[in-house]
Design a protein around this motif. Structure first.
Motif, short mmCIF file in Angstrom:
data_model
loop_
_atom_site.label_atom_id
_atom_site.label_comp_id
_atom_site.label_asym_id
_atom_site.label_seq_id
_atom_site.Cartn_x
_atom_site.Cartn_y
_atom_site.Cartn_z
N GLY A 74 12.29 19.91 36.83
CA GLY A 74 13.21 18.81 37.26
C GLY A 74 14.43 19.09 36.29
O GLY A 74 14.65 20.41 35.68
N ASP A 75 15.28 17.90 36.21
CA ASP A 75 16.52 18.21 35.47
C ASP A 75 16.75 16.84 34.55
O ASP A 75 15.85 16.14 34.56
N CYS A 76 17.78 16.84 33.96
CA CYS A 76 18.27 15.60 33.10
C CYS A 76 19.01 14.79 33.67
O CYS A 76 19.77 13.97 33.28
N SER A 77 19.00 14.42 34.98
CA SER A 77 19.97 13.44 35.65
C SER A 77 19.61 12.25 35.09
O SER A 77 20.65 11.40 35.14
N SER A 78 18.61 11.83 34.56
CA SER A 78 18.42 10.38 34.17
C SER A 78 18.95 10.49 32.61
O SER A 78 18.93 9.17 31.95
N GLY A 79 19.19 11.43 32.07
CA GLY A 79 19.59 11.34 30.72
C GLY A 79 18.46 11.75 29.72
O GLY A 79 18.71 12.00 28.30
N ARG A 80 17.21 11.89 30.46
CA ARG A 80 15.95 12.28 29.66
C ARG A 80 15.45 13.74 30.26
O ARG A 80 15.50 13.75 31.26
N PRO A 81 14.86 14.58 29.58
CA PRO A 81 14.18 15.61 29.80
C PRO A 81 12.93 15.20 30.93
O PRO A 81 12.42 14.28 30.60
N PRO A 82 12.96 16.12 31.86
CA PRO A 82 11.45 15.79 32.79
C PRO A 82 10.57 16.00 32.07
O PRO A 82 10.29 16.87 31.15
N GLU A 83 9.46 15.40 32.51
CA GLU A 83 8.08 15.33 31.84
C GLU A 83 7.09 16.33 32.36
O GLU A 83 6.40 17.04 31.21
N ALA A 84 7.40 17.04 33.49
CA ALA A 84 6.54 17.86 34.08
C ALA A 84 6.78 19.26 33.23
O ALA A 84 7.67 20.02 33.25
N LEU A 85 5.45 19.78 32.70
CA LEU A 85 5.83 21.21 32.09
C LEU A 85 4.92 22.18 32.84
O LEU A 85 3.72 22.04 33.14
N VAL A 86 5.55 23.30 32.88
CA VAL A 86 4.77 24.51 33.21
C VAL A 86 4.81 25.70 31.96
O VAL A 86 6.02 26.03 31.25
N TYR A 87 3.77 26.16 31.40
CA TYR A 87 3.87 27.12 30.46
C TYR A 87 3.69 28.44 31.22
O TYR A 87 3.07 28.85 32.05
N ARG A 88 4.37 29.62 30.42
CA ARG A 88 4.19 30.90 30.66
C ARG A 88 3.85 31.61 29.49
O ARG A 88 4.74 31.55 28.40
N ALA A 89 2.64 32.32 29.36
CA ALA A 89 2.15 32.81 28.28
C ALA A 89 1.88 34.44 28.42
O ALA A 89 1.15 34.53 29.35
N LEU A 90 1.97 35.06 27.75
CA LEU A 90 1.85 36.63 27.47
C LEU A 90 0.69 36.66 26.37
O LEU A 90 1.23 36.75 25.22
N PHE A 91 -0.45 37.13 26.64
CA PHE A 91 -1.57 37.26 25.58
C PHE A 91 -1.72 38.66 25.17
O PHE A 91 -1.90 39.53 26.21
N GLU A 92 -1.80 38.94 24.07
CA GLU A 92 -2.17 40.54 23.57
C GLU A 92 -3.61 40.35 23.31
O GLU A 92 -4.24 39.55 22.60
#
Length: 170
Positions: A74-92
């Motif tokens: 999402g975006d900051c259209s309401s002045g607050r950061p979107p709550e939905a998160l997606v993680y991207r992780a590279l594991f050794e």
């Protein structure tokens, strides 16, 4: 044209009403700009702590190291950061973890794929590409695409030759 005393009062009141109505919009606009700048910086940041456990991302075992970043949907259209998160992780990974992953799952060539790894919504992302060795060849666990990875849901990819696992999860 000359304003009377009452006319000046009406004009001053009209200006005050217009300013009072415009002020919240200006505040939200400034908050949205600041939020967008903070969001871009947050998404560009790569973390290298052991934030995720083997219970969080099942099957990766006791990994050696991890580089991860997050995307906010999402975006900051309401002045607050979107709550939905997606993680991207590279594991050794260590060698036993790679072997366990190879034995426990059916691995298929990752599609769609680019020279930088999985493409589309599963793309590794520019923040993590610096940690991907040249010539990495990604396979995708057929049973772990959009699956329960433990505490998260997502997709898991493996480059067995370089002992790397890549997960995109939420």
């Amino acid at each position: 044209m000359r304003l009377t005393r009452g006319g000046w009062h009406v004009l001053a009141l009209a200006v005050a009403v217009v300013m009072a109505a415009a002020m919240p919009f200006a505040i939200v606009w400034r908050m949205t700009l600041a939020c967008s700048e903070d969001l871009a910086a947050e998404e560009a940041e790569v973390h290298s702590d052991h934030r995720f456990t083997a219970d969080d991302i099942g099957g990766i075992g006791d990994y050696i190291g991890v580089h991860w970043a997050l995307d906010r949907l999402g975006d900051c259209s309401s002045g607050r950061p979107p709550e939905a998160l997606v993680y991207r992780a590279l594991f050794e990974l260590d060698a036993p973890s790679v072997q366990t992953l190879l034995w426990d799952h059916t691995w298929l060539p990752a599609t769609p794929v680019t020279a930088d790894g999985p493409a589309g919504e599963n793309a590794i992302g520019s923040a993590l590409l610096a940690y991907v060795p040249a010539g990495a060849e990604w396979s995708m666990a057929a049973a772990l695409d959009m699956a329960d990875l433990g505490a998260y849901t997502g997709s898991l990819f493996l480059d067995a030759e370089h002992a790397l696992a890549y997960a995109r999860f939420w």
